[in-house]
Design a protein around this motif. Structure first.
Motif, mmCIF file in Angstrom:
data_model
loop_
_atom_site.group_PDB
_atom_site.id
_atom_site.type_symbol
_atom_site.label_atom_id
_atom_site.label_comp_id
_atom_site.label_asym_id
_atom_site.label_seq_id
_atom_site.Cartn_x
_atom_site.Cartn_y
_atom_site.Cartn_z
ATOM 1 N N ALA A 94 0.857 -1.189 0.000
ATOM 2 C CA ALA A 94 0.000 0.000 0.000
ATOM 3 C C ALA A 94 0.888 1.232 0.000
ATOM 4 C CB ALA A 94 -0.907 -0.006 1.228
ATOM 5 N N CYS A 95 0.395 2.309 -0.580
ATOM 6 C CA CYS A 95 1.217 3.507 -0.696
ATOM 7 C C CYS A 95 1.488 4.168 0.654
ATOM 8 C CB CYS A 95 0.582 4.506 -1.658
ATOM 9 S SG CYS A 95 -1.034 5.121 -1.151
ATOM 10 N N ASP A 96 0.757 3.782 1.692
ATOM 11 C CA ASP A 96 1.001 4.360 3.014
ATOM 12 C C ASP A 96 1.795 3.425 3.927
ATOM 13 O OD1 ASP A 96 -0.919 2.437 3.478
ATOM 14 O OD2 ASP A 96 -2.290 3.757 4.580
ATOM 15 N N GLU A 97 2.337 2.344 3.383
ATOM 16 C CA GLU A 97 3.174 1.444 4.186
ATOM 17 C C GLU A 97 4.592 2.007 4.239
ATOM 18 O OE1 GLU A 97 2.265 -2.967 4.302
ATOM 19 O OE2 GLU A 97 1.470 -2.485 2.324
ATOM 20 N N LEU A 98 4.732 3.095 4.966
ATOM 21 C CA LEU A 98 5.993 3.825 5.070
ATOM 22 C C LEU A 98 6.765 3.371 6.309
ATOM 23 C CD1 LEU A 98 4.591 7.349 4.168
ATOM 24 C CD2 LEU A 98 5.908 5.844 2.675
ATOM 25 N N ASP A 99 8.046 3.176 6.134
ATOM 26 C CA ASP A 99 8.897 2.612 7.177
ATOM 27 C C ASP A 99 9.547 3.724 8.007
ATOM 28 O OD1 ASP A 99 10.778 1.259 8.694
ATOM 29 O OD2 ASP A 99 11.620 0.137 7.022
ATOM 30 N N PRO A 100 9.199 3.851 9.286
ATOM 31 C CA PRO A 100 9.788 4.918 10.107
ATOM 32 C C PRO A 100 11.284 4.735 10.334
ATOM 33 C CG PRO A 100 8.488 3.424 11.461
ATOM 34 C CD PRO A 100 8.216 3.061 10.038
ATOM 35 N N ALA A 101 11.788 3.518 10.144
ATOM 36 C CA ALA A 101 13.221 3.277 10.303
ATOM 37 C C ALA A 101 14.006 3.743 9.086
ATOM 38 C CB ALA A 101 13.485 1.791 10.551
ATOM 39 N N LEU A 102 13.308 4.072 7.999
ATOM 40 C CA LEU A 102 13.971 4.505 6.770
ATOM 41 C C LEU A 102 13.625 5.938 6.386
ATOM 42 C CD1 LEU A 102 15.638 3.929 4.188
ATOM 43 C CD2 LEU A 102 13.511 3.110 3.127
ATOM 44 N N ILE A 103 12.378 6.325 6.561
ATOM 45 C CA ILE A 103 11.897 7.593 6.020
ATOM 46 C C ILE A 103 11.717 8.612 7.143
ATOM 47 C CG2 ILE A 103 10.045 8.701 4.711
ATOM 48 C CD1 ILE A 103 9.533 5.858 3.503
ATOM 49 N N GLU A 104 12.348 9.750 6.991
ATOM 50 C CA GLU A 104 12.297 10.797 8.008
ATOM 51 C C GLU A 104 10.870 11.321 8.176
ATOM 52 O OE1 GLU A 104 14.999 13.663 6.528
ATOM 53 O OE2 GLU A 104 16.809 12.580 7.166
ATOM 54 N N GLY A 105 10.477 11.535 9.410
ATOM 55 C CA GLY A 105 9.187 12.148 9.698
ATOM 56 C C GLY A 105 8.024 11.185 9.761
ATOM 57 N N VAL A 106 8.257 9.885 9.606
ATOM 58 C CA VAL A 106 7.178 8.904 9.691
ATOM 59 C C VAL A 106 7.062 8.428 11.131
ATOM 60 C CG1 VAL A 106 6.370 6.625 8.956
ATOM 61 C CG2 VAL A 106 7.493 8.149 7.320
ATOM 62 N N SER A 107 5.875 8.539 11.683
ATOM 63 C CA SER A 107 5.670 8.107 13.066
ATOM 64 C C SER A 107 5.336 6.618 13.099
ATOM 65 C CB SER A 107 4.529 8.897 13.700
ATOM 66 O OG SER A 107 3.334 8.744 12.954
ATOM 67 N N PRO B 254 4.023 -6.300 10.020
ATOM 68 C CA PRO B 254 5.203 -7.162 9.873
ATOM 69 C C PRO B 254 6.024 -6.871 8.618
ATOM 70 C CG PRO B 254 3.163 -8.400 9.505
ATOM 71 C CD PRO B 254 2.775 -7.079 10.074
ATOM 72 N N ARG B 255 5.364 -6.410 7.556
ATOM 73 C CA ARG B 255 6.123 -6.098 6.335
ATOM 74 C C ARG B 255 7.018 -4.885 6.573
ATOM 75 N NH1 ARG B 255 0.952 -7.555 3.314
ATOM 76 N NH2 ARG B 255 0.360 -5.364 3.400
ATOM 77 N N ILE B 256 6.454 -3.851 7.181
ATOM 78 C CA ILE B 256 7.244 -2.657 7.475
ATOM 79 C C ILE B 256 8.347 -2.983 8.481
ATOM 80 C CG2 ILE B 256 7.190 -0.360 8.506
ATOM 81 C CD1 ILE B 256 4.384 -0.007 7.375
ATOM 82 N N ALA B 257 7.999 -3.749 9.501
ATOM 83 C CA ALA B 257 8.973 -4.080 10.538
ATOM 84 C C ALA B 257 10.178 -4.824 9.976
ATOM 85 C CB ALA B 257 8.302 -4.911 11.635
ATOM 86 N N SER B 258 9.953 -5.623 8.926
ATOM 87 C CA SER B 258 11.048 -6.382 8.322
ATOM 88 C C SER B 258 11.796 -5.582 7.265
ATOM 89 C CB SER B 258 10.510 -7.677 7.707
ATOM 90 O OG SER B 258 9.583 -7.397 6.665
ATOM 91 N N GLY B 259 11.399 -4.313 7.064
ATOM 92 C CA GLY B 259 12.098 -3.462 6.105
ATOM 93 C C GLY B 259 11.547 -3.512 4.705
ATOM 94 N N LEU B 260 10.352 -4.091 4.559
ATOM 95 C CA LEU B 260 9.770 -4.283 3.228
ATOM 96 C C LEU B 260 8.495 -3.468 3.059
ATOM 97 C CD1 LEU B 260 10.384 -8.133 2.927
ATOM 98 C CD2 LEU B 260 11.683 -6.285 1.835
ATOM 99 N N GLY B 261 8.596 -2.184 3.303
ATOM 100 C CA GLY B 261 7.487 -1.279 3.068
ATOM 101 C C GLY B 261 7.428 -0.872 1.616
ATOM 102 N N VAL B 262 6.635 0.154 1.315
ATOM 103 C CA VAL B 262 6.462 0.573 -0.074
ATOM 104 C C VAL B 262 7.773 1.119 -0.648
ATOM 105 C CG1 VAL B 262 5.607 2.876 0.565
ATOM 106 C CG2 VAL B 262 5.009 1.907 -1.669
ATOM 107 N N VAL B 263 8.585 1.744 0.166
ATOM 108 C CA VAL B 263 9.971 2.071 -0.189
ATOM 109 C C VAL B 263 10.835 1.160 0.673
ATOM 110 C CG1 VAL B 263 11.765 3.835 -0.287
ATOM 111 C CG2 VAL B 263 9.389 4.449 -0.767
ATOM 112 N N PRO B 264 11.366 0.088 0.126
ATOM 113 C CA PRO B 264 12.057 -0.912 0.940
ATOM 114 C C PRO B 264 13.328 -0.374 1.592
ATOM 115 C CG PRO B 264 11.403 -1.828 -1.185
ATOM 116 C CD PRO B 264 11.216 -0.346 -1.274
ATOM 117 N N ARG B 265 13.586 -0.893 2.775
ATOM 118 C CA ARG B 265 14.815 -0.589 3.500
ATOM 119 C C ARG B 265 15.878 -1.651 3.254
ATOM 120 N NH1 ARG B 265 15.059 -2.231 8.887
ATOM 121 N NH2 ARG B 265 12.786 -2.038 8.966
ATOM 122 N N VAL B 266 15.413 -2.866 2.887
ATOM 123 C CA VAL B 266 16.330 -3.986 2.680
ATOM 124 C C VAL B 266 15.969 -4.736 1.400
ATOM 125 C CG1 VAL B 266 16.662 -4.270 5.172
ATOM 126 C CG2 VAL B 266 14.917 -5.640 3.995
#
Length: 284
Positions: free
Chosen positions: A81-94, A100-112
């Motif tokens: 989903a376009c709002d699955e933003l990862d706070p560990a990667l993207i500044e300003g995301v609360s 679980p997808r975001i937590a593993s680094g696999l949000g809409v903009v992946p961290r890993v």
């Protein structure tokens, strides 16, 4: 920025209510992106559904549309989903409720990428995430939604075959009988059982080992577009990469052309599912 969000391949005339799509086979890696990642040009491709677009490039010959991504999954993930933003990667995301997808680094903009290997050294500005979503994610999903809507208008129903590949290690088991194809319908929520049965049978007739919903039941695309009560069905197909490619080298293996030919027969069967020839809308 990749040159295009998607590539669309249309038949001379639509004779099938089925729409095929490959959201993870994009391989247009922008130079600025490669310069900013800590990974080499080879490792960055490890999450890519490499060559899936080539496996299904016969689709228009059977009266169906084929939509494939232009941008790579490591850049923006179209199956989120376009709002699955990862706070560990993207500044300003609360931080929100656990995803679980975001937590593993696999949000809409992946961290890993695969095996949890980090793509970046630090965080990305929110403006960069928004730019990717606006220019890549939204155009792809607008076109996919349009194709499914057109199919429902012409044929009374639409079937999305969402084409993916999976690492062999994800399905390998000790008995050596791991599935080569995994069909995902979100445990019956994204497509009618009759249609899923026909999809499963088409693969089984080739002699391929087929499983359903394990270990992959379907993610955002199947969940969002699968609306059986509205005659819109979405089925995710995962293919074991080791069947047709050298996973480490990211190149086709000696079985690639034979497997591609085998899939041509499957595609023909899948395109024949559901009502056909209603209106014979010419491709424009």
């Amino acid at each position: 920025m990749p040159s295009t969000s998607y590539h669309l391949h249309l038949p001379d005339a639509f004779t099938s209510c089925v729409v095929f799509a490959s959201p993870h086979s994009g391989r247009d890696y922008p130079w600025s992106f490669l310069r900013g990642t800590v990974l080499d040009d080879h490792t960055i491709r490890s999450s890519e559904d490499a060559f899936v677009d080539r496996l299904f490039d016969c689709v228009p010959q059977f009266g169906a549309a084929f939509l494939r991504a232009g941008a790579p999954r490591a850049y923006v993930d179209l199956n989120r989903a376009c709002d699955e933003l990862d706070p560990a990667l993207i500044e300003g995301v609360s931080k929100r409720s656990h995803n679980p997808r975001i937590a593993s680094g696999l949000g809409v903009v992946p961290r890993v990428v695969s095996n949890g290997r980090a793509i970046y050294r630090g965080k990305l500005p929110m403006s960069e995430a928004e730019r990717r979503i606006t220019r890549i994610w939204h155009p792809y999903h607008a076109k996919l939604a349009d194709l499914l809507s057109q199919s429902r208008t012409q044929f009374g129903s639409s079937i999305l075959i969402d084409c993916h590949s999976m690492p062999h290690e994800a399905v390998r088991n000790s008995k050596g009988q791991s599935p080569e194809i995994v069909i995902g319908d979100r445990f019956g929520a994204s497509a009618s059982s009759d249609i899923v049965d026909q999809v499963e049978a088409a693969f089984e007739r080739t002699g391929l080992r087929v499983a359903r919903n394990a270990p992959f039941a379907g993610a955002y695309i199947a969940q969002h577009y699968g609306r059986p009560s509205q005659n819109q069905h979405a089925i995710q197909i995962e293919i074991d990469r080791s069947v047709y490619m050298d996973e480490r080298a990211v190149r086709p293996n000696k079985n690639f052309h034979q497997f591609r030919k085998l899939l041509r027969g499957v595609v023909a069967e899948l395109a024949a599912i559901g009502p056909r020839d209603a209106g014979r809308m010419a491709a424009e």
